[in-house]
Design a protein around this motif. Structure first.
Motif, PDB file in Angstrom:
ATOM      1  N   ALA A  67       0.827  -1.210   0.000  1.00  0.00           N
ATOM      2  CA  ALA A  67       0.000   0.000   0.000  1.00  0.00           C
ATOM      3  C   ALA A  67       0.859   1.256   0.000  1.00  0.00           C
ATOM      4  O   ALA A  67       0.440   2.301  -0.516  1.00  0.00           O
ATOM      5  N   ALA A  68       2.068   1.165   0.569  1.00  0.00           N
ATOM      6  CA  ALA A  68       2.957   2.319   0.610  1.00  0.00           C
ATOM      7  C   ALA A  68       3.811   2.449  -0.646  1.00  0.00           C
ATOM      8  O   ALA A  68       4.611   3.385  -0.759  1.00  0.00           O
ATOM      9  N   GLY A  69       3.679   1.487  -1.584  1.00  0.00           N
ATOM     10  CA  GLY A  69       4.398   1.582  -2.847  1.00  0.00           C
ATOM     11  C   GLY A  69       5.697   0.826  -2.912  1.00  0.00           C
ATOM     12  O   GLY A  69       6.477   1.010  -3.860  1.00  0.00           O
ATOM     13  N   ALA A  70       5.963  -0.052  -1.949  1.00  0.00           N
ATOM     14  CA  ALA A  70       7.195  -0.836  -1.974  1.00  0.00           C
ATOM     15  C   ALA A  70       7.192  -1.795  -3.164  1.00  0.00           C
ATOM     16  O   ALA A  70       6.170  -2.401  -3.475  1.00  0.00           O
ATOM     17  N   ASP A  71       8.331  -1.935  -3.832  1.00  0.00           N
ATOM     18  CA  ASP A  71       8.390  -2.804  -5.001  1.00  0.00           C
ATOM     19  C   ASP A  71       8.558  -4.263  -4.585  1.00  0.00           C
ATOM     20  O   ASP A  71       8.722  -4.595  -3.401  1.00  0.00           O
ATOM     21  N   ASP A  72       8.504  -5.153  -5.580  1.00  0.00           N
ATOM     22  CA  ASP A  72       8.579  -6.591  -5.306  1.00  0.00           C
ATOM     23  C   ASP A  72       9.894  -6.972  -4.632  1.00  0.00           C
ATOM     24  O   ASP A  72       9.920  -7.847  -3.750  1.00  0.00           O
ATOM     25  N   ALA A  73      10.992  -6.332  -5.054  1.00  0.00           N
ATOM     26  CA  ALA A  73      12.291  -6.683  -4.485  1.00  0.00           C
ATOM     27  C   ALA A  73      12.329  -6.381  -2.990  1.00  0.00           C
ATOM     28  O   ALA A  73      12.790  -7.197  -2.188  1.00  0.00           O
ATOM     29  N   ALA A  74      11.836  -5.216  -2.600  1.00  0.00           N
ATOM     30  CA  ALA A  74      11.841  -4.844  -1.186  1.00  0.00           C
ATOM     31  C   ALA A  74      10.966  -5.787  -0.376  1.00  0.00           C
ATOM     32  O   ALA A  74      11.330  -6.192   0.741  1.00  0.00           O
ATOM     33  N   ARG A  75       9.830  -6.169  -0.935  1.00  0.00           N
ATOM     34  CA  ARG A  75       8.921  -7.046  -0.214  1.00  0.00           C
ATOM     35  C   ARG A  75       9.505  -8.462  -0.102  1.00  0.00           C
ATOM     36  O   ARG A  75       9.344  -9.141   0.917  1.00  0.00           O
ATOM     37  N   THR A  76      10.174  -8.918  -1.142  1.00  0.00           N
ATOM     38  CA  THR A  76      10.799 -10.235  -1.113  1.00  0.00           C
ATOM     39  C   THR A  76      11.890 -10.300  -0.045  1.00  0.00           C
ATOM     40  O   THR A  76      11.975 -11.277   0.723  1.00  0.00           O
ATOM     41  N   VAL A  77      12.727  -9.274   0.009  1.00  0.00           N
ATOM     42  CA  VAL A  77      13.804  -9.253   1.003  1.00  0.00           C
ATOM     43  C   VAL A  77      13.227  -9.190   2.418  1.00  0.00           C
ATOM     44  O   VAL A  77      13.677  -9.907   3.319  1.00  0.00           O
ATOM     45  N   PHE A  78      12.212  -8.352   2.616  1.00  0.00           N
ATOM     46  CA  PHE A  78      11.602  -8.267   3.937  1.00  0.00           C
ATOM     47  C   PHE A  78      11.022  -9.614   4.367  1.00  0.00           C
ATOM     48  O   PHE A  78      11.200 -10.053   5.508  1.00  0.00           O
ATOM     49  N   ALA A  79      10.323 -10.280   3.452  1.00  0.00           N
ATOM     50  CA  ALA A  79       9.723 -11.581   3.778  1.00  0.00           C
ATOM     51  C   ALA A  79      10.789 -12.588   4.193  1.00  0.00           C
ATOM     52  O   ALA A  79      10.594 -13.378   5.128  1.00  0.00           O
ATOM     53  N   HIS A  80      11.926 -12.569   3.511  1.00  0.00           N
ATOM     54  CA  HIS A  80      13.020 -13.484   3.841  1.00  0.00           C
ATOM     55  C   HIS A  80      13.479 -13.282   5.281  1.00  0.00           C
ATOM     56  O   HIS A  80      13.603 -14.250   6.050  1.00  0.00           O
ATOM     57  N   TYR A  81      13.727 -12.020   5.668  1.00  0.00           N
ATOM     58  CA  TYR A  81      14.255 -11.762   6.998  1.00  0.00           C
ATOM     59  C   TYR A  81      13.180 -11.869   8.075  1.00  0.00           C
ATOM     60  O   TYR A  81      13.485 -12.240   9.222  1.00  0.00           O
ATOM     61  N   TYR A  82      11.930 -11.586   7.734  1.00  0.00           N
ATOM     62  CA  TYR A  82      10.845 -11.807   8.691  1.00  0.00           C
ATOM     63  C   TYR A  82      10.790 -13.287   9.064  1.00  0.00           C
ATOM     64  O   TYR A  82      10.670 -13.635  10.239  1.00  0.00           O
ATOM     65  N   ARG A  83      10.865 -14.151   8.068  1.00  0.00           N
ATOM     66  CA  ARG A  83      10.771 -15.587   8.332  1.00  0.00           C
ATOM     67  C   ARG A  83      11.958 -16.072   9.168  1.00  0.00           C
ATOM     68  O   ARG A  83      11.813 -16.943  10.024  1.00  0.00           O
TER      69      ARG A  83
END
Length: 461
Positions: free
Chosen positions: A20-36
């Motif tokens: 919703a804030a406009g983050a691109d796929d790359a940023a979301r992919t990296v965040f998901a990796h470190y969240y997990r």
């Protein structure tokens, strides 16, 4: 690209907030990796028994670098400065590089002057780019408008670091803070520079224009100036990556250091947040871990591109769990996790990475008002190439009472005239003292706290 489909409710909420804030796929992919990683209990800790101290390091002073090769390497080099920090620990609310350092010139002005001097002296393109954060971009770009010749080779002068949600420690869900929603977000650490380079298109643009080498440094480190000898050394090594290190002193006990991982002999970086609490005595022992990491890096752009093409946006840097309150000024606000990576940790994902020991002048950060007093003093002179240089064999140690000098406003109110420090070994200020007239410090000087504000005497020893 790695899978970003969440199975955890907290991750789903965080990814939706980023989208919703406009983050691109790359940023979301990296965040998901470190969240997990965080959700499964990954700590990112590097115990002392898993590493060996770095002992044998090549010294730049001993290296023979051909002048032609040095020039050719600098001609293929691009500089990036990390410029995402606000300097909140010093009470700043904009980019720390906008802090005045010498003769009214800011850190940013001196960085630009260093690059413009090198371009003219060596007749090279030498692009200068800044990785800004959402908190620093506007002020930085406004300040850089006074340098219309800064942009080089059709490249931008900056690219933007992403933002990620702070995660509540209790429940691992995105924190909400209606009093100031901007505090719900944080940068993901400067290790993101590699992902942002690629996803912004800047990495491809650099390679298309014939650049081969990249040097990255913190924006507040005025020592990391253009250096053809370092560029020539790095080119001659044919290494994919190199890190600059300096010999540690007692004043460098908090800085990260390189070490050798025992399991495979690979160079790695260890920061304080990655050291078990009961092993900090090893980390701070400057005789055991003799070299600290300057956070001045060199990379082969083509090999960085090749690595990211294989791995996707997740380069594989180790997780750093940074636990803080959502509002740094309110210790009663919710505890949150900031999921971060360090750019220097990339040394472990590049087999064949190197380290080079450099002179202390390559490391002149402005982390506190202690360093600011030193850099503004007569210990340093401003050279023609806009570097701050000194002829003293050892810098005096400065320790200002944080109750009265921690923020820039406190400092400027009390240090109206910077004291002469050339003849000082150390200056320790306890209590509330005002430098309102010329003061000459010699030897080891201490001002004791007498419970009231006083003016410093002209001669202090």
């Amino acid at each position: 690209m790695n899978d970003t489909r969440p199975t955890e409710p907290g991750l789903a909420q965080a990814l939706e907030k980023m989208r919703a804030a406009g983050a691109d796929d790359a940023a979301r992919t990296v965040f998901a990796h470190y969240y997990r990683l965080a959700a499964t209990g990954e700590t990112g800790l590097i115990p002392e028994e898993t590493i060996s101290p770095l002992t044998d390091v090549e010294r730049l002073a001993d290296v023979d670098v051909d002048e032609t090769q040095a020039h050719d390497a600098l001609a293929q080099t691009v500089m990036i400065k990390l410029n995402g920090g606000l300097g909140t620990s010093m009470g700043l609310d904009r980019a720390k590089t906008l802090l005045p350092v010498r003769d009214g010139q800011t850190v940013l002005d001196l960085i630009v002057a260093q690059v413009r001097h090198a371009r003219e002296r060596y007749d090279v393109r030498l692009p200068l780019l800044f990785m800004n954060s959402f908190r620093t971009r506007a002020d930085t770009l406004t300040h850089l408008e006074r340098y219309p010749d800064l942009a080089a080779d059709g490249l931008p002068v900056d690219f933007l670091q992403s933002a990620e949600p702070k995660i509540r420690v209790d429940g691992l869900v995105p924190v909400t803070w209606p009093a100031d929603p901007t505090l719900e977000w944080c940068p993901p650490g400067h290790g993101e520079v590699y992902t942002r380079l690629a996803s912004s298109g800047v990495l491809d643009a650099l390679l298309e224009r014939g650049y081969r080498y990249l040097t990255i440094a913190n924006g507040d480190n005025l020592g990391a100036a253009p250096d053809p000898r370092l560029a020539g050394w790095f080119a001659a090594t044919d290494a994919p990556y190199a890190a600059e290190v300096c010999l540690r002193t007692a004043n460098d006990r908090k800085g990260g250091h390189l070490a050798v991982r025992r399991s495979d002999g690979q160079l790695i970086l260890r920061d304080t947040a990655q050291t078990p609490a009961d092993q900090m005595h090893y980390f701070t022992d400057e005789h055991r871990h003799r070299y600290f990491h300057c956070n001045n890096l060199w990379l082969d752009l083509q090999r960085l591109h090749d690595r990211l093409s294989q791995s996707g946006p997740v380069l594989g840097l180790p997780l750093i769990r940074n636990e803080k309150t959502v509002d740094p000024t309110d210790p009663t606000s919710p505890r949150t996790l900031q999921l971060e990576t360090a750019m220097g940790a990339a040394i472990e994902v590049f087999p064949g990475a190197r380290a080079i020991a450099v002179e202390r002048g390559r490391f002149l950060p402005v982390k506190t008002t202690n360093e600011l007093m030193l850099l503004r003093s007569d210990v340093f002179t401003l050279a023609e190439d806009a570097r701050l240089v000194t002829d003293l064999p050892k810098l005096p140690g400065i320790h200002l009472d944080p109750r009265h000098y921690k923020t820039i406003n406190q400092f400027d109110e009390r240090v109206q005239i910077v004291p002469s420090l050339r003849d000082a070994r150390s200056l320790r200020v306890r209590g509330d003292w005002t430098f309102s007239h010329p003061v000459h410090v010699t030897g080891d000087a201490t001002l004791e706290d007498n419970g009231q504000q006083q003016s410093v005497p002209p001669d202090l020893h």
